[in-house]
Motif scaffolding. Structure first.
Motif, PDB file in Angstrom:
ATOM      1  N   VAL A   1       5.696  11.750  -5.164  1.00  0.00           N
ATOM      2  CA  VAL A   1       6.238  10.650  -5.974  1.00  0.00           C
ATOM      3  C   VAL A   1       5.172   9.934  -6.792  1.00  0.00           C
ATOM      4  O   VAL A   1       5.452   8.928  -7.435  1.00  0.00           O
ATOM      5  N   GLY A   2       3.943  10.433  -6.752  1.00  0.00           N
ATOM      6  CA  GLY A   2       2.877   9.796  -7.529  1.00  0.00           C
ATOM      7  C   GLY A   2       2.276   8.569  -6.864  1.00  0.00           C
ATOM      8  O   GLY A   2       1.736   7.698  -7.537  1.00  0.00           O
ATOM      9  N   ALA A   3       2.354   8.499  -5.533  1.00  0.00           N
ATOM     10  CA  ALA A   3       1.739   7.392  -4.790  1.00  0.00           C
ATOM     11  C   ALA A   3       0.298   7.794  -4.452  1.00  0.00           C
ATOM     12  O   ALA A   3      -0.037   8.114  -3.312  1.00  0.00           O
ATOM     13  N   GLU A   4      -0.552   7.770  -5.487  1.00  0.00           N
ATOM     14  CA  GLU A   4      -1.900   8.325  -5.371  1.00  0.00           C
ATOM     15  C   GLU A   4      -2.790   7.585  -4.384  1.00  0.00           C
ATOM     16  O   GLU A   4      -3.577   8.204  -3.664  1.00  0.00           O
ATOM     17  N   ALA A   5      -2.704   6.272  -4.333  1.00  0.00           N
ATOM     18  CA  ALA A   5      -3.557   5.509  -3.422  1.00  0.00           C
ATOM     19  C   ALA A   5      -3.216   5.843  -1.973  1.00  0.00           C
ATOM     20  O   ALA A   5      -4.115   5.983  -1.139  1.00  0.00           O
TER      21      ALA A   5
END
Length: 132
Positions: free
Chosen positions: A81-85
């Motif tokens: 989902v693009g939750a990179e951190a």
């Protein structure tokens, strides 16, 4: 849910490592701009993130296998989902080994990052509902 229409405060976007909590442009590319699917995936990740938070509270910091398994699953879900951190911190957490101050500090940072990401998801979904 257009990445351009969402205005989160800077602290909701970024963790200390300057990785976005949510990369909504990435998510939109993954779903080919399907806003309903964006929302569905964010809701699913939100639920998973809450489950991971509960699991983090019960896993033994000295159990390398349990830590690695949990961190790997969380990293994969976050990257989808693009939750990179979250993905970056989960990766670091999974590589920590068994116990020690570094593991506890990274676990605390992961819990903070997950909590901030859940709040960011809530804000994105609230704003999306307001624009509907």
């Amino acid at each position: 849910m257009s990445a351009r229409s969402v205005s989160l405060p800077p602290q909701a976007y970024r963790a200390e490592a300057e990785k976005p909590l949510l990369d909504l442009a990435f998510l939109a590319r993954q779903t080919m701009g399907d806003e309903a699917l964006d929302q569905e995936l964010l809701l699913l990740f939100r639920k998973q993130a809450q489950q991971f938070l509960r699991a983090l509270g019960t896993v033994d910091d000295r159990s390398g296998l349990a830590l690695g398994s949990l961190a790997h699953a969380l990293k994969g879900a976050a990257l989808a989902v693009g939750a990179e951190a979250v993905a970056e911190t989960a990766d670091r957490f999974g590589q920590m080994g068994q116990g020690g101050d570094d593991t506890r500090a990274t676990k605390a940072h992961l819990i903070e990052t997950l909590t901030a990401t859940i709040a960011a998801i809530d804000q994105v979904l609230d704003e999306s509902a307001a624009h509907s």
